[in-house]
Design an enzyme around this catalytic site. Structure first.
Site, PDB file in Angstrom:
ATOM      1  N   HIS A   1     -16.122  45.175  55.018  1.00 49.34           N
ATOM      2  CA  HIS A   1     -15.401  46.449  55.034  1.00 49.34           C
ATOM      3  C   HIS A   1     -16.405  47.601  55.180  1.00 49.34           C
ATOM      4  CE1 HIS A   1     -11.955  44.221  53.933  1.00 49.34           C
ATOM      5  NE2 HIS A   1     -11.855  44.519  52.662  1.00 49.34           N
TER       6      HIS A   1
ATOM      7  N   ARG B   1      -6.963  48.976  58.607  1.00 47.47           N
ATOM      8  CA  ARG B   1      -7.389  47.625  58.983  1.00 47.47           C
ATOM      9  C   ARG B   1      -7.875  47.659  60.427  1.00 47.47           C
ATOM     10  NH1 ARG B   1      -8.103  44.119  55.182  1.00 47.47           N
ATOM     11  NH2 ARG B   1      -6.058  44.603  54.315  1.00 47.47           N
TER      12      ARG B   1
ATOM     13  N   MET C   1      -9.633  31.923  51.792  1.00 48.63           N
ATOM     14  CA  MET C   1     -10.759  32.681  52.360  1.00 48.63           C
ATOM     15  C   MET C   1     -11.803  32.984  51.270  1.00 48.63           C
ATOM     16  SD  MET C   1     -10.373  34.043  55.528  1.00 48.63           S
ATOM     17  CE  MET C   1     -11.971  33.860  56.229  1.00 48.63           C
ATOM     18  N   VAL C   2     -11.341  33.527  50.144  1.00 45.97           N
ATOM     19  CA  VAL C   2     -12.269  33.837  49.053  1.00 45.97           C
ATOM     20  C   VAL C   2     -12.753  32.546  48.400  1.00 45.97           C
ATOM     21  CG1 VAL C   2     -12.552  34.984  46.813  1.00 45.97           C
ATOM     22  CG2 VAL C   2     -11.193  36.093  48.581  1.00 45.97           C
TER      23      VAL C   2
ATOM     24  N   CYS D   1     -11.880  44.750  46.572  1.00 45.15           N
ATOM     25  CA  CYS D   1     -13.120  44.673  47.365  1.00 45.15           C
ATOM     26  C   CYS D   1     -13.608  46.057  47.826  1.00 45.15           C
ATOM     27  CB  CYS D   1     -12.924  43.746  48.554  1.00 45.15           C
ATOM     28  SG  CYS D   1     -11.326  43.894  49.354  1.00 45.15           S
TER      29      CYS D   1
ATOM     30  N   SER E   1     -10.642  39.677  57.312  1.00 44.80           N
ATOM     31  CA  SER E   1     -10.871  38.642  56.293  1.00 44.80           C
ATOM     32  C   SER E   1     -10.374  39.101  54.928  1.00 44.80           C
ATOM     33  CB  SER E   1     -12.354  38.260  56.227  1.00 44.80           C
ATOM     34  OG  SER E   1     -13.111  39.370  55.800  1.00 44.80           O
TER      35      SER E   1
ATOM     36  N   ARG F   1      -5.678  44.285  36.884  1.00 40.71           N
ATOM     37  CA  ARG F   1      -6.740  45.302  36.956  1.00 40.71           C
ATOM     38  C   ARG F   1      -6.447  46.570  36.155  1.00 40.71           C
ATOM     39  NH1 ARG F   1      -7.350  44.767  43.338  1.00 40.71           N
ATOM     40  NH2 ARG F   1      -8.461  42.767  43.421  1.00 40.71           N
TER      41      ARG F   1
ATOM     42  N   GLN G   1     -11.286  48.317  57.357  1.00 37.07           N
ATOM     43  CA  GLN G   1     -11.339  47.047  56.640  1.00 37.07           C
ATOM     44  C   GLN G   1     -11.186  45.834  57.546  1.00 37.07           C
ATOM     45  OE1 GLN G   1      -9.300  49.103  52.732  1.00 37.07           O
ATOM     46  NE2 GLN G   1      -9.143  46.892  52.905  1.00 37.07           N
TER      47      GLN G   1
ATOM     48  N   ARG H   1       1.037  22.652  48.238  1.00 35.87           N
ATOM     49  CA  ARG H   1       0.825  22.288  49.653  1.00 35.87           C
ATOM     50  C   ARG H   1      -0.511  21.588  49.869  1.00 35.87           C
ATOM     51  NH1 ARG H   1       2.784  27.582  49.782  1.00 35.87           N
ATOM     52  NH2 ARG H   1       0.704  28.415  49.537  1.00 35.87           N
TER      53      ARG H   1
ATOM     54  N   THR I   1      -8.865  26.644  48.492  1.00 38.49           N
ATOM     55  CA  THR I   1      -8.685  26.415  49.933  1.00 38.49           C
ATOM     56  C   THR I   1      -8.609  27.720  50.721  1.00 38.49           C
ATOM     57  OG1 THR I   1      -6.326  26.331  49.476  1.00 38.49           O
ATOM     58  CG2 THR I   1      -7.454  24.209  49.662  1.00 38.49           C
TER      59      THR I   1
HETATM   60  N1  LIG Z   1     -10.029  38.399  51.121  1.00 38.30           N
HETATM   61  C1  LIG Z   1     -10.685  39.314  50.414  1.00 38.30           C
HETATM   62  O1  LIG Z   1     -11.572  40.030  50.910  1.00 38.30           O
HETATM   63  C2  LIG Z   1     -10.364  39.519  48.973  1.00 38.30           C
HETATM   64  C3  LIG Z   1     -11.192  40.337  48.231  1.00 38.30           C
HETATM   65  C4  LIG Z   1     -10.922  40.542  46.885  1.00 38.30           C
HETATM   66  C5  LIG Z   1      -9.842  39.915  46.329  1.00 38.30           C
HETATM   67  N2  LIG Z   1      -9.031  39.122  47.074  1.00 38.30           N
HETATM   68  C6  LIG Z   1      -7.903  38.463  46.407  1.00 38.30           C
HETATM   69  O2  LIG Z   1      -8.160  37.067  46.345  1.00 38.30           O
HETATM   70  C7  LIG Z   1      -6.934  36.368  46.452  1.00 38.30           C
HETATM   71  C8  LIG Z   1      -7.020  35.356  47.589  1.00 38.30           C
HETATM   72  O3  LIG Z   1      -7.278  36.029  48.792  1.00 38.30           O
HETATM   73  P1  LIG Z   1      -7.680  35.242  50.127  1.00 38.30           P
HETATM   74  O4  LIG Z   1      -8.053  36.296  51.095  1.00 38.30           O
HETATM   75  O5  LIG Z   1      -8.629  34.146  49.821  1.00 38.30           O
HETATM   76  O6  LIG Z   1      -6.247  34.608  50.549  1.00 38.30           O
HETATM   77  P2  LIG Z   1      -5.943  33.265  51.355  1.00 38.30           P
HETATM   78  O7  LIG Z   1      -7.007  32.987  52.323  1.00 38.30           O
HETATM   79  O8  LIG Z   1      -4.550  33.437  51.833  1.00 38.30           O
HETATM   80  O9  LIG Z   1      -5.974  32.112  50.230  1.00 38.30           O
HETATM   81  C9  LIG Z   1      -5.021  32.049  49.202  1.00 38.30           C
HETATM   82  C10 LIG Z   1      -5.380  30.919  48.246  1.00 38.30           C
HETATM   83  O10 LIG Z   1      -4.452  30.953  47.155  1.00 38.30           O
HETATM   84  C11 LIG Z   1      -3.803  29.672  47.053  1.00 38.30           C
HETATM   85  N3  LIG Z   1      -2.434  29.846  46.596  1.00 38.30           N
HETATM   86  C12 LIG Z   1      -1.450  30.555  47.181  1.00 38.30           C
HETATM   87  N4  LIG Z   1      -0.306  30.428  46.477  1.00 38.30           N
HETATM   88  C13 LIG Z   1      -0.598  29.616  45.426  1.00 38.30           C
HETATM   89  C14 LIG Z   1       0.166  29.092  44.352  1.00 38.30           C
HETATM   90  N5  LIG Z   1       1.457  29.391  44.201  1.00 38.30           N
HETATM   91  N6  LIG Z   1      -0.460  28.275  43.458  1.00 38.30           N
HETATM   92  C15 LIG Z   1      -1.762  27.942  43.607  1.00 38.30           C
HETATM   93  N7  LIG Z   1      -2.539  28.415  44.607  1.00 38.30           N
HETATM   94  C16 LIG Z   1      -1.955  29.249  45.502  1.00 38.30           C
HETATM   95  C17 LIG Z   1      -3.849  29.114  48.457  1.00 38.30           C
HETATM   96  O11 LIG Z   1      -3.655  27.727  48.404  1.00 38.30           O
HETATM   97  P3  LIG Z   1      -3.013  26.929  49.678  1.00 38.30           P
HETATM   98  O12 LIG Z   1      -4.130  26.762  50.658  1.00 38.30           O
HETATM   99  O13 LIG Z   1      -2.588  25.643  49.056  1.00 38.30           O
HETATM  100  O14 LIG Z   1      -1.891  27.747  50.188  1.00 38.30           O
HETATM  101  C18 LIG Z   1      -5.258  29.532  48.871  1.00 38.30           C
HETATM  102  O15 LIG Z   1      -6.201  28.667  48.286  1.00 38.30           O
HETATM  103  C19 LIG Z   1      -5.844  37.410  46.616  1.00 38.30           C
HETATM  104  O16 LIG Z   1      -5.302  37.682  45.348  1.00 38.30           O
HETATM  105  C20 LIG Z   1      -6.587  38.605  47.144  1.00 38.30           C
HETATM  106  O17 LIG Z   1      -5.964  39.817  46.796  1.00 38.30           O
HETATM  107  C21 LIG Z   1      -9.271  38.898  48.385  1.00 38.30           C
END
Ligand SMILES: NC(=O)c1ccc[n+]([C@@H]2O[C@H](COP(=O)([O-])OP(=O)(O)OC[C@H]3O[C@@H](n4cnc5c(N)ncnc54)[C@H](OP(=O)(O)O)[C@@H]3O)[C@@H](O)[C@H]2O)c1
Length: 337
Positions: free
Chosen positions: A234, A227, A11-12, A126, A156, A97, A153, A37, A9
């Protein structure tokens, strides 16, 4: 493959589903996983509705591959449980990592390190991925000594809440803040948390991860991560000092020939990489390639990539593809789509 997308659900997660569909990754059963949730929510993959499930149910279903994008805490707690059940985990968080027992993989650079024994595989940060994609061919030829990088950065990169904060600010409505300050019309020299040494965690990822990916500790990276209120990707200003001298035309040629890298570099036509252009694309774009006139053997360049694609989802799916192609992952299910 029976595939679980953990953090579906987010962003990634959303981009992960798009990338899996676009690349037609062979999926016999898809498990969409998020926090309690979101359990019961409906998400669509290839025009088919799926119900979001919780982590315990996903482990019990014993997927072949689980792609995690759900934060470091979730990965630390749950990736080992999936691995124990026989699942190969590809993790987008920073949790594993720098663990010396885990591989940190950019497929174009070091996928050949992977074996069937690797049950938790780390996707790099990223900002790191786009930087090493451009540095790797140059390092091989001229041998890097020191890199100084400043990042610009996208919101997103922080996730759903940060994109919402920027949208709220633009619309002039009050809402939850992902950052300690407004991000619209601003630049925050603050990505991830501050550490004891005065650097942020994001800056230390940029310093340490490239050495592990390139399997070389002889060069150093000094980073400042900022940011800014963009959403498409980025950007990075990279200054790199080499041991050997280079020829600018040869640098452009080397980068042009690197799979996954596109050179956009023509000052005469105002051609240079920008997030607005990189958005939605898988390549890493490099431009503003020029000699640093203040120091020997030193190059300046500008690197832009979509952090949600090559910086996260695309890189993870490429790892999954490599595992499949090289029979490094158990394929317990018959492919039906
Ligand atoms: N955004 C980027 O550019 C990027 C790039 C590389 C790596 N990442 C990494 O990818 C991960 C997600 O980033 P995002 O930007 O997509 O964040 P996000 O939009 O906040 O999404 C977080 C996701 O994790 C789920 N989640 C949170 N707590 C959880 C739990 N206790 N159990 C199961 N699922 C849980 C959330 O589910 P709910 O919707 O139910 O809360 C949601 O699906 C992070 O570790 C981040 O460091 C992000």
């Amino acid at each position: 493959m029976k595939v679980a997308v953990v953090g579906a659900t987010g962003m990634v997660g959303e981009v992960m589903l798009n990338v899996l569909a676009e690349r037609n990754f062979p999926i016999s059963e898809l498990l969409l996983v998020a926090s309690e949730r979101s359990v019961g929510k409906k998400l669509t993959y290839k025009n088919e509705e799926h119900t979001v499930i919780g982590l315990a149910d996903a482990v019990a279903a014993r997927p072949d591959i689980a792609i995690f994008s759900a934060g470091g805490g979730t990965s630390l707690d749950w990736a080992p449980k999936f691995a124990e059940a026989g699942t190969t985990v590809i993790d987008n968080s920073s949790a594993w990592r720098m663990d010396p027992t885990k591989k940190l993989v950019v497929p174009e650079i070091n996928a050949n390190e992977l074996t069937s024994e690797d049950k938790i595989i780390a996707n790099p940060n990223c900002s790191t991925i786009q930087m090493v994609m451009a540095l790797n061919p140059l390092h091989k030829k001229y041998q890097m000594k020191r890199v100084v990088v400043s990042t610009y950065q996208s919101v997103s990169g922080t996730g759903v809440k940060a994109v919402q904060q920027l949208e709220n600010e633009i619309a002039g409505v009050q809402g939850e803040m992902a950052y300690p300050y407004p991000i619209g019309r601003n630049a925050l020299p603050h990505c991830d948390v501050f550490l004891e040494n005065g650097y942020t965690k994001e800056e230390m990822k940029l310093a340490r991860e490239p050495q592990k990916i390139l399997d070389d500790r002889t060069f150093s990276v000094s980073a400042t991560a900022v940011r800014i209120p963009t959403a498409g990707g980025h950007s990075e200003s990279v200054n790199v000092e080499f041991h050997k001298d280079f020829d600018l035309a040869e640098v452009r040629e080397l980068l042009s020939q690197t799979p996954g890298v596109t050179v956009q570099d023509n000052p005469d036509t105002n051609t240079y990489p920008m997030p607005i252009y990189a958005h939605g694309k898988d390549d890493v774009f490099v431009g503003r390639i020029r000699r640093d006139e203040t120091q020997r053997n030193t190059l300046n360049m500008w690197i832009v990539s979509d952090n949600l694609r090559k910086g996260a989802a695309t890189n993870a799916v490429q790892i999954a593809e490599y595992l499949l192609e090289n029979k490094l992952v158990a394929n317990t299910s018959e492919v039906v789509s």
